[in-house]
Design an enzyme around this catalytic site. Structure first.
Site, PDB file in Angstrom:
ATOM      1  N   HIS A 324       4.196   2.391  -3.781  1.00 47.04           N
ATOM      2  CA  HIS A 324       2.797   2.531  -3.381  1.00 47.04           C
ATOM      3  C   HIS A 324       1.847   1.978  -4.441  1.00 47.04           C
ATOM      4  CE1 HIS A 324       1.892   5.880  -6.146  1.00 47.04           C
ATOM      5  NE2 HIS A 324       3.058   6.421  -5.786  1.00 47.04           N
ATOM      6  N   CYS A 342       7.969   8.140  -7.977  1.00 51.79           N
ATOM      7  CA  CYS A 342       7.710   6.998  -7.096  1.00 51.79           C
ATOM      8  C   CYS A 342       7.801   5.682  -7.860  1.00 51.79           C
ATOM      9  CB  CYS A 342       6.327   7.120  -6.470  1.00 51.79           C
ATOM     10  SG  CYS A 342       6.215   8.360  -5.169  1.00 51.79           S
TER      11      CYS A 342
END
Length: 437
Positions: A324, A342
């Protein structure tokens, strides 16, 4: 679970109705209609099972036609105008239906035989299948109908209750492909059945999954309620290799490098802050994902509390991992790992990756000490082929051609007669919510 036959091996159905929970008694379903056509010993005679006029036929009973003093010339079975698929034995003496029958349905059989006396005779039979009192539903979790997907895309089926007769379910599933591959169904749990090929799908392959499940006996008392008819297509090969040690990822399209990106992965220290290592798949993507730690008990006032709006997200596991946009860590991307697990990208790279990604794309993470569990999201490629086949009753078969033709092939791994699939609980999946960075 008993040993199961190969996909195209003739099914033998027990004549007893014990353990059945059907709307009508099944005792009348095993009758045979014998037709002696002519007094000559050279005249052909045909028998049809189920018998003519039967009204309590089990939906998992086969339709069988046998010829005496001759051979079967033609068999036509119709169900409200639709023809039933079947095959004649090489010696021409027997015809048998291929799939389970639809519950609560009237069938008509017309069979013609050719006798040794050179004459033909025809026999007709009509019967009705019983409607089960208890049914079991199945949903296709992925892919979507008509979706274009990546080369790692699995077919995921979810049943609304436990399946005990797993072999019967697998026997009634077809996977057809424009480019045949070797693949296998795999029971992740007693309710989740997954199909994947042995190696990644060939680019451009068209796939048709047909589930003849309406009438398939899933448990002692429950039958499938609905068939499956799914079409999807394999798009370009997108394979991303992301390294936690070089802090970068390389993106290949159809084998050619098209982009390199700096990144930042999980900072470690705690297991939940370590990015999982191994072959992930792009599962979904969202423009905006709200990441909130309060769902795991770390609410306001907790030292690690977070609630963040994160943009251009591509989900790669069920343990809170995404690729992301992370504008707050651009200075660390390419140099160090600072996220909660992440894969952080710059806004420009994240937007590009978001639009580039398709579900089923390969995202391989390397260099971290925490291995991706096969049951964590779509971590199915984490299992080698031998391990994958352990939880398949059919032990692997080639896909059929798109018209349904082709020969089944039993894998060389294990016995040719498949043992019962063991019970299995997927690897524990951490309950972390998506991290903020």
């Amino acid at each position: 679970m008993t040993s199961v036959d190969r996909q195209r091996r003739t099914r033998v159905i027990a004549g007893t109705a014990a353990g059945m929970s059907l709307a009508l008694a099944a005792t009348a379903c095993s009758g045979t209609k014998a037709v002696n056509l002519g007094s000559s010993k050279t005249a052909v005679a045909l028998t049809v099972t189920p018998s003519d006029g039967g009204g309590a036929v089990r939906p998992d009973s086969p339709i069988m036609v046998k010829a005496f003093n001759g051979k079967i010339q033609n068999v036509t079975v119709t169900n409200q105008g639709a023809q039933v698929v079947g095959a004649t034995s090489p010696d021409g003496k027997q015809w048998q239906s291929r799939w389970v029958l639809s519950p609560g349905t009237r069938y008509q059989v017309m069979a013609t035989g050719f006798g040794v006396d050179g004459k033909t005779q025809t026999v007709k039979s009509t019967f009705t299948t019983v409607k089960p009192a208890k049914t079991l539903a199945v949903a296709v979790t992925a892919p979507d109908e008509g979706e274009k997907v990546g080369v790692g895309m699995p077919v995921i089926l979810h049943f609304d209750s436990d399946v005990t007769n797993r072999a019967e379910i697998e026997r009634n599933l077809e996977v057809r492909a424009s480019t045949p591959v070797v693949g296998a169904w795999h029971w992740l749990t007693s309710q989740d059945l997954i199909y994947r090929p042995k190696v990644y799908w060939p680019v451009g392959t068209k796939v048709h999954v047909i589930g003849h499940l309406s009438g398939a006996q899933a448990t002692k008392s429950a039958y499938g309620a609905k068939d499956i008819d799914l079409h999807f297509q394999i798009g370009d090969s997108h394979i991303t290799t992301a390294s936690s040690t070089s802090h970068s990822q390389v993106i290949r399209k159809n084998g050619k490098i098209i982009r390199r990106m700096p990144l930042s992965m999980g900072r470690g220290g705690l297991r939940k802050y370590t990015t999982t290592n191994g072959i992930h798949l792009a599962m979904d993507k969202e423009y905006l994902t709200v990441m909130d730690s309060s769902t795991t008990g770390c609410g306001p006032g907790c030292p690690d509390y977070y609630r963040e709006d994160v943009y251009w997200t591509v989900r790669i596991s069920d343990s809170g991992e995404y690729e992301h946009s992370a504008p707050w860590s651009v200075g660390d991307q390419g140099y160090s790992n600072v996220s909660h697990g992440c894969i952080n990208l710059s806004p420009d790279n994240a937007i590009w990756f978001f639009h580039f990604s398709q579900r089923g794309d390969i995202i391989k993470v390397t260099g971290t000490p925490r291995e991706l569990e096969p049951g964590n999201g779509w971590g199915f490629w984490q299992e080698n082929w031998n391990d994958w086949l352990r939880y398949s009753t059919q032990k692997g078969a080639t896909t059929l051609a798109m018209d349904g033709t082709g020969a089944s092939v039993i894998s060389q791994v294990g016995a040719t007669s498949a043992p019962a699939t063991p019970d299995r609980t997927p690897a524990e999946v951490p309950s972390d919510t998506p991290p903020t960075d």
